[in-house]
Design an enzyme around this catalytic site. Sequence first.
Site, PDB file in Angstrom:
ATOM      1  N   ASP A 297      40.676  36.506  40.585  1.00 24.01           N
ATOM      2  CA  ASP A 297      40.339  35.124  40.268  1.00 24.01           C
ATOM      3  C   ASP A 297      38.843  34.865  40.494  1.00 24.01           C
ATOM      4  OD1 ASP A 297      41.709  32.499  39.717  1.00 24.01           O
ATOM      5  OD2 ASP A 297      40.736  31.942  41.592  1.00 24.01           O
TER       6      ASP A 297
ATOM      7  N   GLU B 114      41.514  54.979  46.598  1.00 21.96           N
ATOM      8  CA  GLU B 114      42.238  55.705  47.666  1.00 21.96           C
ATOM      9  C   GLU B 114      43.689  55.930  47.277  1.00 21.96           C
ATOM     10  OE1 GLU B 114      42.050  53.057  50.998  1.00 21.96           O
ATOM     11  OE2 GLU B 114      39.862  53.158  51.085  1.00 21.96           O
TER      12      GLU B 114
HETATM   13  C1  GLC Z   1      40.946  30.418  38.195  1.00 21.01           C
HETATM   14  C2  GLC Z   1      42.414  30.178  37.917  1.00 21.01           C
HETATM   15  C3  GLC Z   1      42.657  28.702  37.873  1.00 21.01           C
HETATM   16  C4  GLC Z   1      42.289  28.112  39.224  1.00 21.01           C
HETATM   17  C5  GLC Z   1      40.856  28.455  39.596  1.00 21.01           C
HETATM   18  C6  GLC Z   1      40.601  28.190  41.047  1.00 21.01           C
HETATM   19  O1  GLC Z   1      40.155  29.987  37.172  1.00 21.01           O
HETATM   20  O2  GLC Z   1      42.777  30.817  36.739  1.00 21.01           O
HETATM   21  O3  GLC Z   1      43.974  28.377  37.553  1.00 21.01           O
HETATM   22  O4  GLC Z   1      42.428  26.713  39.201  1.00 21.01           O
HETATM   23  O5  GLC Z   1      40.603  29.826  39.412  1.00 21.01           O
HETATM   24  O6  GLC Z   1      41.235  29.134  41.832  1.00 21.01           O
END
Ligand code: GLC
Length: 585
Positions: free
Chosen positions: A234, A299
Amino acid sequence: MTLESAPDSVVPAAPERAELPKAMITATGDEWWRSAVIYQIYPRSFADSDGNGIGDLKGITHRLPALAELGVDAIWLSPFFKSPQKDAGYDVADYCDVDPLFGTLDDFDQLLEAAHGLGLKVIADMVPNHTSDQHVWFQAALAAPEGSPERDRYMFRDGKGPNGDIMPNNWESVFGGPMWERVINPDGSKGQWYLHIFDKSQPDLNWENPWVREQFFGILRFWLDRGVDGFRVDVAHGMIKEAGLPDYTPPEEGASMGGAAATDLIPGIADPEVVPDPPYWGQPGVHEIWRGWHEVLAEYEGDRVLCAEAWVDPLTKVALWVRPDEMSQAFNFAYMFTDWKAKPLRRVIQESIDAFAGVGAPSTWVLSNHDVVRHASRLALTADSPQGAGIGPNSPGKPDPAVGLRRARAATSLMLALPGSSYLYQGEELGLPEDMELPDSARQDPTWFRTNGEKYGRDGCRVPIPWEANSPAYGFNDSGKSWLPQPKDWAPYARDAQEGVPGSTLEMYKAALSLRSVHGLGTGSVEWVTDYGKKVVAFRNGDVTVITNLGKVAVELPVGEIVLSSEEIVGGALPTDTTVWLLPS
Ligand code: GLC
Protein backbone atom coordinates in the site's frame (compact mmCIF):
# COMPACT_ATOMS: atom_id res chain seq x y z
CA MET A 1 13.36 -15.43 -6.10
CA THR A 2 16.90 -15.08 -7.26
CA LEU A 3 18.71 -12.11 -8.61
CA GLU A 4 20.20 -14.33 -11.32
CA SER A 5 16.77 -14.59 -12.92
CA ALA A 6 16.65 -10.90 -13.75
CA PRO A 7 19.06 -9.01 -15.93
CA ASP A 8 21.75 -7.13 -14.11
CA SER A 9 20.62 -3.87 -15.62
CA VAL A 10 19.85 -0.44 -14.38
CA VAL A 11 17.33 1.84 -16.03
CA PRO A 12 18.89 2.93 -19.29
CA ALA A 13 19.21 6.65 -19.89
CA ALA A 14 16.29 8.27 -21.68
CA PRO A 15 17.74 8.36 -25.22
CA GLU A 16 18.47 4.63 -25.18
CA ARG A 17 15.00 3.88 -23.88
CA ALA A 18 13.48 5.85 -26.71
CA GLU A 19 15.31 3.61 -29.12
CA LEU A 20 13.92 0.37 -27.73
CA PRO A 21 12.37 -1.69 -30.53
CA LYS A 22 8.68 -1.09 -30.92
CA ALA A 23 7.80 -4.75 -30.61
CA MET A 24 7.51 -6.10 -27.11
CA ILE A 25 10.67 -7.18 -25.40
CA THR A 26 9.58 -10.13 -23.33
CA ALA A 27 10.61 -9.76 -19.73
CA THR A 28 13.08 -12.35 -18.56
CA GLY A 29 12.66 -14.92 -15.82
CA ASP A 30 10.11 -17.63 -15.28
CA GLU A 31 8.59 -16.56 -11.97
CA TRP A 32 4.85 -17.29 -11.84
CA TRP A 33 3.92 -13.66 -11.21
CA ARG A 34 5.35 -12.41 -14.50
CA SER A 35 2.31 -13.62 -16.38
CA ALA A 36 -0.21 -14.25 -13.57
CA VAL A 37 -3.81 -13.11 -13.48
CA ILE A 38 -4.38 -11.93 -9.94
CA TYR A 39 -7.89 -11.50 -8.52
CA GLN A 40 -8.41 -8.86 -5.84
CA ILE A 41 -10.68 -9.85 -2.98
CA TYR A 42 -12.06 -7.04 -0.86
CA PRO A 43 -12.82 -9.16 2.22
CA ARG A 44 -15.69 -7.04 3.58
CA SER A 45 -17.65 -7.47 0.38
CA PHE A 46 -16.81 -10.90 -1.01
CA ALA A 47 -18.67 -13.50 1.08
CA ASP A 48 -20.04 -13.39 4.63
CA SER A 49 -20.15 -16.70 6.52
CA ASP A 50 -21.63 -15.46 9.81
CA GLY A 51 -24.36 -13.22 8.44
CA ASN A 52 -23.31 -10.01 10.22
CA GLY A 53 -23.30 -8.14 6.90
CA ILE A 54 -19.50 -7.93 6.60
CA GLY A 55 -17.57 -10.49 4.59
CA ASP A 56 -15.01 -12.72 6.32
CA LEU A 57 -12.21 -15.22 5.80
CA LYS A 58 -14.41 -18.32 6.18
CA GLY A 59 -16.73 -16.86 3.56
CA ILE A 60 -13.78 -16.45 1.21
CA THR A 61 -12.57 -20.01 1.80
CA HIS A 62 -16.05 -21.34 1.05
CA ARG A 63 -16.17 -19.49 -2.28
CA LEU A 64 -12.60 -20.19 -3.45
CA PRO A 65 -13.60 -23.00 -5.84
CA ALA A 66 -15.50 -20.40 -7.91
CA LEU A 67 -12.23 -18.52 -8.43
CA ALA A 68 -10.30 -21.62 -9.38
CA GLU A 69 -13.06 -22.32 -11.90
CA LEU A 70 -12.84 -18.77 -13.21
CA GLY A 71 -9.23 -19.54 -14.07
CA VAL A 72 -7.19 -16.97 -12.12
CA ASP A 73 -3.72 -17.78 -10.79
CA ALA A 74 -3.69 -15.90 -7.51
CA ILE A 75 -5.76 -13.89 -5.09
CA TRP A 76 -4.78 -10.63 -3.40
CA LEU A 77 -6.63 -10.02 -0.15
CA SER A 78 -7.17 -6.40 0.87
CA PRO A 79 -6.31 -5.97 4.60
CA PHE A 80 -7.90 -8.33 7.11
CA PHE A 81 -5.62 -7.35 10.01
CA LYS A 82 -6.78 -6.04 13.38
CA SER A 83 -8.13 -2.57 12.77
CA PRO A 84 -10.72 -0.09 14.01
CA GLN A 85 -11.87 -0.06 10.35
CA LYS A 86 -11.83 3.72 9.95
CA ASP A 87 -10.51 3.19 6.41
CA ALA A 88 -11.91 -0.30 5.84
CA GLY A 89 -8.83 -2.02 7.28
CA TYR A 90 -6.18 0.21 5.67
CA ASP A 91 -5.72 1.48 9.23
CA VAL A 92 -3.90 -1.38 10.91
CA ALA A 93 -3.77 -1.72 14.71
CA ASP A 94 -1.93 -5.07 14.75
CA TYR A 95 -0.11 -6.34 11.66
CA CYS A 96 0.24 -9.85 13.04
CA ASP A 97 -3.35 -10.67 13.88
CA VAL A 98 -6.66 -11.05 12.10
CA ASP A 99 -9.47 -8.64 12.95
CA PRO A 100 -12.27 -10.50 14.74
CA LEU A 101 -14.63 -9.07 12.11
CA PHE A 102 -12.91 -11.30 9.55
CA GLY A 103 -12.07 -14.30 11.76
CA THR A 104 -8.91 -15.68 13.33
CA LEU A 105 -5.37 -16.64 12.39
CA ASP A 106 -6.63 -20.24 12.16
CA ASP A 107 -9.22 -19.14 9.63
CA PHE A 108 -6.43 -17.51 7.64
CA ASP A 109 -4.32 -20.67 7.74
CA GLN A 110 -7.29 -22.67 6.48
CA LEU A 111 -7.90 -20.18 3.70
CA LEU A 112 -4.27 -20.39 2.66
CA GLU A 113 -4.28 -24.16 2.67
CA ALA A 114 -7.51 -24.32 0.67
CA ALA A 115 -6.22 -21.79 -1.86
CA HIS A 116 -2.94 -23.61 -2.31
CA GLY A 117 -4.87 -26.87 -2.65
CA LEU A 118 -6.74 -25.31 -5.57
CA GLY A 119 -3.51 -24.06 -7.13
CA LEU A 120 -4.13 -20.42 -6.18
CA LYS A 121 -1.33 -18.26 -4.78
CA VAL A 122 -2.23 -15.85 -1.96
CA ILE A 123 -1.00 -12.26 -1.73
CA ALA A 124 -1.55 -10.23 1.46
CA ASP A 125 -1.86 -6.44 1.58
CA MET A 126 0.87 -4.73 3.60
CA VAL A 127 0.19 -1.16 4.79
CA PRO A 128 3.55 0.31 5.88
CA ASN A 129 3.09 4.05 5.28
CA HIS A 130 0.88 4.54 8.31
CA THR A 131 -0.68 2.64 11.20
CA SER A 132 -4.02 3.10 12.89
CA ASP A 133 -4.04 5.63 15.73
CA GLN A 134 -5.08 2.64 17.87
CA HIS A 135 -1.78 0.83 17.22
CA VAL A 136 0.23 0.36 20.44
CA TRP A 137 3.15 2.21 18.83
CA PHE A 138 1.03 5.33 18.32
CA GLN A 139 -0.62 5.10 21.72
CA ALA A 140 2.87 4.86 23.26
CA ALA A 141 3.98 7.85 21.18
CA LEU A 142 1.07 9.95 22.46
CA ALA A 143 1.86 9.00 26.04
CA ALA A 144 5.60 9.71 25.65
CA PRO A 145 7.21 13.15 25.87
CA GLU A 146 8.21 15.26 22.87
CA GLY A 147 11.54 14.16 21.46
CA SER A 148 11.20 10.63 22.86
CA PRO A 149 12.11 7.50 20.85
CA GLU A 150 8.39 6.59 20.85
CA ARG A 151 7.49 9.87 19.12
CA ASP A 152 10.32 9.42 16.64
CA ARG A 153 8.52 6.39 15.17
CA TYR A 154 5.95 8.80 13.69
CA MET A 155 6.10 12.24 12.06
CA PHE A 156 5.58 14.59 15.03
CA ARG A 157 6.49 18.25 14.53
CA ASP A 158 6.09 21.48 16.50
CA GLY A 159 3.52 23.92 15.18
CA LYS A 160 4.50 27.36 13.92
CA GLY A 161 3.73 30.68 15.59
CA PRO A 162 4.24 31.72 19.21
CA ASN A 163 1.85 29.08 20.57
CA GLY A 164 2.52 26.44 17.95
CA ASP A 165 -1.04 26.93 16.67
CA ILE A 166 -0.11 27.00 13.00
CA MET A 167 0.37 23.70 11.20
CA PRO A 168 3.96 22.75 10.33
CA ASN A 169 3.20 23.10 6.59
CA ASN A 170 0.34 23.48 4.11
CA TRP A 171 0.00 19.86 2.92
CA GLU A 172 -3.52 18.62 2.24
CA SER A 173 -4.67 15.10 3.07
CA VAL A 174 -5.63 12.75 0.21
CA PHE A 175 -9.03 12.36 1.89
CA GLY A 176 -9.53 16.13 2.23
CA GLY A 177 -8.64 18.66 4.94
CA PRO A 178 -5.15 19.23 6.34
CA MET A 179 -2.48 16.52 6.62
CA TRP A 180 -1.81 17.50 10.25
CA GLU A 181 -3.58 16.85 13.53
CA ARG A 182 -2.66 18.43 16.83
CA VAL A 183 -2.35 16.28 19.93
CA ILE A 184 -3.61 17.06 23.37
CA ASN A 185 -0.95 16.29 25.96
CA PRO A 186 -1.73 14.04 28.94
CA ASP A 187 -1.98 17.23 31.10
CA GLY A 188 -4.65 18.69 28.79
CA SER A 189 -2.43 21.27 27.10
CA LYS A 190 -2.12 21.52 23.31
CA GLY A 191 0.91 19.70 22.00
CA GLN A 192 2.72 18.83 18.79
CA TRP A 193 1.20 18.00 15.43
CA TYR A 194 1.47 14.65 13.62
CA LEU A 195 1.38 14.02 9.90
CA HIS A 196 -1.26 11.85 8.24
CA ILE A 197 -1.36 11.63 4.45
CA PHE A 198 -4.80 10.02 4.77
CA ASP A 199 -7.31 10.19 7.64
CA LYS A 200 -6.30 11.61 11.02
CA SER A 201 -6.78 8.06 12.36
CA GLN A 202 -3.87 6.97 10.09
CA PRO A 203 -0.67 8.59 11.42
CA ASP A 204 2.33 8.28 9.06
CA LEU A 205 5.28 6.26 10.30
CA ASN A 206 8.78 7.74 10.24
CA TRP A 207 10.59 5.50 7.78
CA GLU A 208 13.88 7.32 8.36
CA ASN A 209 13.92 5.56 11.73
CA PRO A 210 15.75 2.19 11.57
CA TRP A 211 13.52 0.85 14.36
CA VAL A 212 10.48 1.14 12.06
CA ARG A 213 12.32 -0.68 9.27
CA GLU A 214 13.25 -3.53 11.62
CA GLN A 215 9.66 -3.97 12.81
CA PHE A 216 8.46 -4.45 9.25
CA PHE A 217 11.11 -7.05 8.48
CA GLY A 218 9.60 -9.02 11.37
CA ILE A 219 6.04 -8.47 10.12
CA LEU A 220 6.94 -9.64 6.60
CA ARG A 221 8.57 -12.78 8.00
CA PHE A 222 5.53 -13.48 10.18
CA TRP A 223 3.31 -13.80 7.08
CA LEU A 224 5.97 -15.38 4.84
CA ASP A 225 6.52 -18.05 7.50
CA ARG A 226 2.78 -18.75 7.44
CA GLY A 227 3.08 -19.31 3.69
CA VAL A 228 1.82 -16.20 1.90
CA ASP A 229 3.13 -15.88 -1.65
CA GLY A 230 3.85 -12.18 -1.39
CA PHE A 231 2.48 -8.74 -0.70
CA ARG A 232 0.69 -5.93 -2.44
CA VAL A 233 2.30 -2.88 -0.85
CA ASP A 234 0.00 0.00 0.00
CA VAL A 235 1.15 3.55 -0.81
CA ALA A 236 4.60 2.32 -1.82
CA HIS A 237 5.46 5.83 -3.06
CA GLY A 238 4.69 7.71 0.15
CA MET A 239 6.95 6.52 2.91
CA ILE A 240 9.79 9.02 2.60
CA LYS A 241 9.09 12.75 2.75
CA GLU A 242 11.32 15.48 1.37
CA ALA A 243 13.73 16.79 4.01
CA GLY A 244 12.41 19.87 5.76
CA LEU A 245 8.82 19.09 4.74
CA PRO A 246 8.54 22.14 2.43
CA ASP A 247 5.17 23.69 1.62
CA TYR A 248 3.55 22.33 -1.52
CA THR A 249 0.49 23.34 -3.49
CA PRO A 250 -0.74 20.72 -5.96
CA PRO A 251 -1.39 21.89 -9.52
CA GLU A 252 -5.02 20.81 -9.22
CA GLU A 253 -7.32 21.49 -6.33
CA GLY A 254 -7.11 18.95 -3.52
CA ALA A 255 -4.43 16.36 -2.96
CA SER A 256 -4.53 13.07 -4.79
CA MET A 257 -2.63 9.81 -4.74
CA GLY A 258 -0.11 11.36 -7.12
CA GLY A 259 0.43 11.06 -10.84
CA ALA A 260 -0.96 8.37 -13.07
CA ALA A 261 -2.35 9.71 -16.30
CA ALA A 262 0.15 12.37 -17.24
CA THR A 263 1.79 10.24 -19.92
CA ASP A 264 -0.20 12.18 -22.48
CA LEU A 265 1.53 15.36 -21.35
CA ILE A 266 4.96 13.95 -21.97
CA PRO A 267 6.13 13.61 -25.55
CA GLY A 268 7.83 10.26 -25.98
CA ILE A 269 9.37 8.65 -22.96
CA ALA A 270 10.41 11.35 -20.55
CA ASP A 271 13.33 11.36 -18.19
CA PRO A 272 11.87 10.63 -14.74
CA GLU A 273 14.03 13.36 -13.23
CA VAL A 274 12.26 16.13 -15.11
CA VAL A 275 8.84 15.48 -13.60
CA PRO A 276 9.00 16.59 -9.98
CA ASP A 277 6.86 14.75 -7.47
CA PRO A 278 5.13 16.36 -4.51
CA PRO A 279 7.37 16.30 -1.41
CA TYR A 280 5.45 13.33 0.01
CA TRP A 281 5.25 11.14 -3.11
CA GLY A 282 7.91 9.23 -5.01
CA GLN A 283 10.94 10.47 -3.08
CA PRO A 284 14.17 8.64 -4.06
CA GLY A 285 14.69 7.39 -0.49
CA VAL A 286 11.87 4.85 -0.82
CA HIS A 287 14.00 2.62 -3.03
CA GLU A 288 16.36 1.66 -0.23
CA ILE A 289 13.34 0.35 1.68
CA TRP A 290 12.32 -1.89 -1.23
CA ARG A 291 15.84 -3.25 -1.57
CA GLY A 292 15.60 -4.33 2.06
CA TRP A 293 12.20 -5.96 1.53
CA HIS A 294 13.49 -7.71 -1.59
CA GLU A 295 16.22 -9.31 0.51
CA VAL A 296 13.72 -10.57 3.06
CA LEU A 297 11.56 -12.18 0.38
CA ALA A 298 14.63 -13.68 -1.26
CA GLU A 299 15.24 -15.68 1.95
CA TYR A 300 12.15 -17.71 1.09
CA GLU A 301 11.54 -20.47 -1.42
CA GLY A 302 9.13 -20.16 -4.29
CA ASP A 303 9.24 -16.76 -6.02
CA ARG A 304 7.39 -14.56 -3.52
CA VAL A 305 6.06 -11.38 -5.08
CA LEU A 306 6.01 -7.68 -4.11
CA CYS A 307 3.58 -5.47 -5.98
CA ALA A 308 3.81 -1.70 -5.57
CA GLU A 309 0.90 0.67 -5.33
CA ALA A 310 2.95 3.62 -6.56
CA TRP A 311 1.05 6.48 -8.19
CA VAL A 312 3.93 8.21 -9.95
CA ASP A 313 4.48 9.53 -13.45
CA PRO A 314 5.69 8.75 -16.01
CA LEU A 315 5.82 4.98 -16.49
CA THR A 316 9.62 5.08 -16.67
CA LYS A 317 9.51 6.35 -13.10
CA VAL A 318 7.13 3.59 -12.02
CA ALA A 319 9.68 1.17 -13.51
CA LEU A 320 12.19 2.28 -10.86
CA TRP A 321 10.07 0.44 -8.28
CA VAL A 322 10.59 -2.86 -10.12
CA ARG A 323 14.31 -2.84 -10.79
CA PRO A 324 15.80 -6.32 -10.33
CA ASP A 325 16.70 -5.76 -6.67
CA GLU A 326 13.47 -4.00 -5.65
CA MET A 327 9.85 -5.04 -6.12
CA SER A 328 8.47 -7.49 -8.66
CA GLN A 329 5.50 -5.62 -10.10
CA ALA A 330 3.86 -2.22 -9.92
CA PHE A 331 0.26 -1.38 -10.73
CA ASN A 332 -0.08 0.29 -14.10
CA PHE A 333 -2.35 3.21 -13.20
CA ALA A 334 -1.46 5.05 -16.41
CA TYR A 335 -3.10 2.17 -18.30
CA MET A 336 -6.08 2.13 -15.96
CA PHE A 337 -6.82 5.81 -16.53
CA THR A 338 -6.29 5.91 -20.27
CA ASP A 339 -9.34 7.21 -22.13
CA TRP A 340 -11.34 4.77 -24.19
CA LYS A 341 -9.69 5.93 -27.40
CA ALA A 342 -7.48 3.96 -29.77
CA LYS A 343 -4.48 6.27 -30.03
CA PRO A 344 -3.80 6.83 -26.32
CA LEU A 345 -4.47 3.16 -25.67
CA ARG A 346 -1.91 1.97 -28.24
CA ARG A 347 0.52 4.47 -26.88
CA VAL A 348 0.16 3.57 -23.20
CA ILE A 349 0.51 -0.13 -24.02
CA GLN A 350 3.74 0.51 -25.92
CA GLU A 351 5.07 2.89 -23.25
CA SER A 352 4.30 0.34 -20.55
CA ILE A 353 6.03 -2.46 -22.40
CA ASP A 354 9.09 -0.31 -23.09
CA ALA A 355 9.34 1.15 -19.62
CA PHE A 356 9.09 -2.14 -17.75
CA ALA A 357 11.19 -4.08 -20.26
CA GLY A 358 13.90 -1.48 -19.61
CA VAL A 359 14.34 -2.98 -16.13
CA GLY A 360 13.54 -6.61 -16.99
CA ALA A 361 10.13 -6.50 -15.30
CA PRO A 362 6.78 -7.52 -16.76
CA SER A 363 4.17 -4.86 -17.29
CA THR A 364 0.98 -5.16 -15.29
CA TRP A 365 -2.49 -4.25 -16.49
CA VAL A 366 -5.47 -3.26 -14.40
CA LEU A 367 -8.86 -1.68 -15.01
CA SER A 368 -10.61 -1.70 -11.63
CA ASN A 369 -9.90 -1.85 -7.91
CA HIS A 370 -11.42 -0.78 -4.58
CA ASP A 371 -10.30 2.87 -4.99
CA VAL A 372 -11.68 3.72 -8.42
CA VAL A 373 -15.02 3.83 -10.20
CA ARG A 374 -15.67 0.35 -11.66
CA HIS A 375 -14.65 0.26 -15.30
CA ALA A 376 -18.11 -0.91 -16.44
CA SER A 377 -19.19 2.61 -15.46
CA ARG A 378 -15.98 4.63 -15.76
CA LEU A 379 -15.44 3.91 -19.45
CA ALA A 380 -18.77 5.54 -20.32
CA LEU A 381 -18.61 8.59 -18.03
CA THR A 382 -19.23 11.82 -19.89
CA ALA A 383 -17.80 14.14 -17.22
CA ASP A 384 -14.48 14.15 -15.40
CA SER A 385 -14.34 12.07 -12.25
CA PRO A 386 -10.99 12.35 -10.46
CA GLN A 387 -9.68 9.23 -8.72
CA GLY A 388 -11.23 8.83 -5.29
CA ALA A 389 -14.06 11.32 -5.85
CA GLY A 390 -16.57 8.62 -6.82
CA ILE A 391 -19.93 9.15 -8.46
CA GLY A 392 -23.27 9.50 -6.73
CA PRO A 393 -26.85 10.60 -7.26
CA ASN A 394 -25.93 14.21 -8.11
CA SER A 395 -22.80 13.62 -10.19
CA PRO A 396 -22.75 15.04 -13.71
CA GLY A 397 -22.08 12.88 -16.77
CA LYS A 398 -23.41 9.60 -15.45
CA PRO A 399 -22.74 6.72 -17.82
CA ASP A 400 -25.20 4.81 -19.96
CA PRO A 401 -24.99 1.34 -18.34
CA ALA A 402 -25.25 -0.54 -21.64
CA VAL A 403 -22.42 1.46 -23.22
CA GLY A 404 -20.34 1.05 -20.07
CA LEU A 405 -20.74 -2.71 -19.94
CA ARG A 406 -20.06 -3.12 -23.64
CA ARG A 407 -16.84 -1.10 -23.36
CA ALA A 408 -15.82 -2.92 -20.19
CA ARG A 409 -16.16 -6.27 -21.91
CA ALA A 410 -14.17 -5.05 -24.90
CA ALA A 411 -11.52 -3.48 -22.66
CA THR A 412 -11.09 -6.59 -20.52
CA SER A 413 -10.85 -8.84 -23.58
CA LEU A 414 -8.10 -6.60 -24.88
CA MET A 415 -6.31 -6.49 -21.52
CA LEU A 416 -6.32 -10.25 -20.99
CA ALA A 417 -4.54 -10.73 -24.33
CA LEU A 418 -1.60 -8.53 -23.30
CA PRO A 419 1.66 -10.08 -22.13
CA GLY A 420 2.51 -9.57 -18.48
CA SER A 421 0.38 -9.80 -15.39
CA SER A 422 -3.25 -8.68 -15.09
CA TYR A 423 -5.21 -7.69 -12.03
CA LEU A 424 -8.96 -8.25 -11.76
CA TYR A 425 -11.20 -6.74 -9.07
CA GLN A 426 -13.95 -8.85 -7.55
CA GLY A 427 -17.25 -8.46 -9.36
CA GLU A 428 -15.83 -7.25 -12.64
CA GLU A 429 -16.18 -10.79 -14.00
CA LEU A 430 -19.92 -10.28 -13.43
CA GLY A 431 -19.91 -6.98 -15.30
CA LEU A 432 -20.84 -5.10 -12.11
CA PRO A 433 -21.29 -1.36 -12.53
CA GLU A 434 -20.47 1.26 -9.91
CA ASP A 435 -23.34 1.68 -7.46
CA MET A 436 -24.17 5.33 -8.14
CA GLU A 437 -27.32 5.54 -6.04
CA LEU A 438 -26.01 4.72 -2.56
CA PRO A 439 -27.90 6.82 -0.01
CA ASP A 440 -25.77 9.39 1.80
CA SER A 441 -26.70 7.79 5.12
CA ALA A 442 -24.98 4.54 4.07
CA ARG A 443 -21.65 6.04 3.06
CA GLN A 444 -18.55 5.01 5.00
CA ASP A 445 -15.50 6.23 3.07
CA PRO A 446 -13.54 8.82 5.09
CA THR A 447 -13.35 10.91 1.90
CA TRP A 448 -17.10 11.58 2.17
CA PHE A 449 -16.76 12.83 5.75
CA ARG A 450 -13.51 14.78 5.38
CA THR A 451 -14.86 16.70 2.37
CA ASN A 452 -18.26 17.30 4.02
CA GLY A 453 -19.97 15.35 1.28
CA GLU A 454 -18.32 17.25 -1.55
CA LYS A 455 -16.75 14.01 -2.80
CA TYR A 456 -18.78 10.80 -2.69
CA GLY A 457 -15.67 8.69 -2.24
CA ARG A 458 -15.12 5.03 -3.04
CA ASP A 459 -18.09 3.18 -1.52
CA GLY A 460 -19.77 2.72 -4.90
CA CYS A 461 -17.23 0.11 -6.01
CA ARG A 462 -17.20 -1.68 -2.63
CA VAL A 463 -20.77 -2.97 -2.40
CA PRO A 464 -20.98 -6.72 -1.53
CA ILE A 465 -21.04 -8.78 -4.70
CA PRO A 466 -23.97 -10.94 -5.90
CA TRP A 467 -23.60 -14.72 -5.99
CA GLU A 468 -27.18 -15.97 -6.24
CA ALA A 469 -30.01 -14.09 -7.94
CA ASN A 470 -32.76 -15.30 -5.62
CA SER A 471 -31.10 -15.51 -2.20
CA PRO A 472 -30.95 -12.98 0.63
CA ALA A 473 -28.21 -10.40 -0.05
CA TYR A 474 -27.82 -12.17 -3.41
CA GLY A 475 -26.05 -15.04 -1.62
CA PHE A 476 -23.45 -12.79 0.04
CA ASN A 477 -24.75 -14.36 3.27
CA ASP A 478 -27.89 -16.04 4.64
CA SER A 479 -29.14 -13.16 6.75
CA GLY A 480 -29.74 -10.57 4.03
CA LYS A 481 -27.59 -8.00 5.89
CA SER A 482 -25.03 -5.98 3.97
CA TRP A 483 -22.67 -3.29 5.32
CA LEU A 484 -23.42 -1.22 2.21
CA PRO A 485 -26.89 -1.73 0.76
CA GLN A 486 -26.96 -3.70 -2.50
CA PRO A 487 -28.92 -2.26 -5.43
CA LYS A 488 -32.36 -3.81 -6.04
CA ASP A 489 -31.59 -4.54 -9.68
CA TRP A 490 -28.46 -6.69 -9.29
CA ALA A 491 -30.10 -10.14 -9.71
CA PRO A 492 -29.11 -10.41 -13.40
CA TYR A 493 -25.45 -9.84 -12.43
CA ALA A 494 -25.44 -12.71 -9.92
CA ARG A 495 -22.94 -15.45 -10.61
CA ASP A 496 -25.59 -18.18 -10.75
CA ALA A 497 -27.58 -16.18 -13.30
CA GLN A 498 -24.55 -16.08 -15.62
CA GLU A 499 -23.04 -19.51 -15.04
CA GLY A 500 -23.22 -21.56 -18.24
CA VAL A 501 -25.08 -18.79 -20.11
CA PRO A 502 -23.41 -18.28 -23.50
CA GLY A 503 -22.36 -14.66 -23.98
CA SER A 504 -22.62 -13.75 -20.27
CA THR A 505 -19.80 -11.62 -18.89
CA LEU A 506 -18.79 -14.43 -16.53
CA GLU A 507 -18.50 -16.93 -19.40
CA MET A 508 -16.56 -14.38 -21.45
CA TYR A 509 -14.02 -13.98 -18.61
CA LYS A 510 -13.70 -17.77 -18.22
CA ALA A 511 -13.13 -18.23 -21.94
CA ALA A 512 -10.58 -15.41 -22.09
CA LEU A 513 -8.63 -16.76 -19.11
CA SER A 514 -8.58 -20.27 -20.48
CA LEU A 515 -7.47 -19.17 -23.97
CA ARG A 516 -4.87 -16.85 -22.45
CA SER A 517 -3.38 -19.82 -20.69
CA VAL A 518 -3.63 -22.27 -23.64
CA HIS A 519 -1.97 -19.81 -26.03
CA GLY A 520 0.62 -18.57 -23.53
CA LEU A 521 -0.42 -14.94 -24.00
CA GLY A 522 0.90 -13.88 -20.58
CA THR A 523 4.43 -14.74 -21.62
CA GLY A 524 4.02 -13.63 -25.23
CA SER A 525 4.68 -10.37 -27.02
CA VAL A 526 2.85 -7.60 -28.85
CA GLU A 527 3.29 -7.11 -32.55
CA TRP A 528 1.15 -4.21 -33.76
CA VAL A 529 -1.16 -4.66 -36.73
CA THR A 530 -1.99 -1.41 -38.46
CA ASP A 531 -4.37 -2.58 -41.18
CA TYR A 532 -7.64 -1.45 -39.61
CA GLY A 533 -7.35 2.31 -39.30
CA LYS A 534 -6.92 4.84 -36.54
CA LYS A 535 -9.90 3.88 -34.41
CA VAL A 536 -8.79 0.29 -33.98
CA VAL A 537 -6.27 -1.29 -31.63
CA ALA A 538 -4.94 -4.49 -33.20
CA PHE A 539 -1.96 -6.69 -32.43
CA ARG A 540 -0.71 -10.22 -32.67
CA ASN A 541 0.40 -12.11 -29.58
CA GLY A 542 1.79 -15.44 -30.80
CA ASP A 543 -0.84 -17.12 -32.95
CA VAL A 544 -3.69 -14.96 -31.62
CA THR A 545 -4.72 -11.75 -33.41
CA VAL A 546 -6.57 -9.30 -31.17
CA ILE A 547 -8.71 -6.56 -32.69
CA THR A 548 -10.64 -3.92 -30.75
CA ASN A 549 -12.85 -1.46 -32.58
CA LEU A 550 -13.17 1.81 -30.66
CA GLY A 551 -14.66 3.68 -33.60
CA LYS A 552 -18.31 4.13 -34.52
CA VAL A 553 -18.04 2.40 -37.89
CA ALA A 554 -17.91 -1.40 -38.14
CA VAL A 555 -14.63 -2.84 -39.37
CA GLU A 556 -14.35 -5.75 -41.76
CA LEU A 557 -12.73 -8.73 -40.08
CA PRO A 558 -9.93 -10.70 -41.68
CA VAL A 559 -10.28 -14.38 -42.44
CA GLY A 560 -9.73 -16.43 -39.33
CA GLU A 561 -11.40 -18.42 -36.60
CA ILE A 562 -13.01 -16.22 -33.94
CA VAL A 563 -12.15 -17.84 -30.62
CA LEU A 564 -13.36 -15.01 -28.36
CA SER A 565 -15.61 -12.05 -28.92
CA SER A 566 -16.86 -9.51 -26.41
CA GLU A 567 -20.15 -9.16 -28.36
CA GLU A 568 -21.95 -11.34 -30.82
CA ILE A 569 -20.46 -11.01 -34.29
CA VAL A 570 -23.00 -11.02 -37.09
CA GLY A 571 -21.60 -11.28 -40.62
CA GLY A 572 -17.95 -10.52 -41.08
CA ALA A 573 -17.81 -7.11 -39.40
CA LEU A 574 -16.54 -6.01 -36.01
CA PRO A 575 -19.01 -3.54 -34.48
CA THR A 576 -18.17 -0.58 -32.26
CA ASP A 577 -16.74 -1.16 -28.76
CA THR A 578 -16.03 -4.83 -29.45
CA THR A 579 -12.94 -7.03 -29.20
CA VAL A 580 -12.28 -10.31 -30.98
CA TRP A 581 -9.49 -12.84 -30.75
CA LEU A 582 -8.79 -14.72 -33.98
CA LEU A 583 -6.72 -17.76 -34.82
CA PRO A 584 -5.51 -18.43 -38.36
CA SER A 585 -8.08 -20.69 -40.04
C1 GLC B 1 -4.29 2.84 -0.61
C2 GLC B 1 -5.50 1.94 -0.53
C3 GLC B 1 -6.69 2.76 -0.14
C4 GLC B 1 -6.42 3.37 1.22
C5 GLC B 1 -5.13 4.18 1.21
C6 GLC B 1 -4.68 4.48 2.61
O1 GLC B 1 -4.39 3.75 -1.61
O2 GLC B 1 -5.68 1.29 -1.75
O3 GLC B 1 -7.87 2.03 -0.11
O4 GLC B 1 -7.47 4.22 1.59
O5 GLC B 1 -4.08 3.44 0.63
O6 GLC B 1 -4.19 3.34 3.22
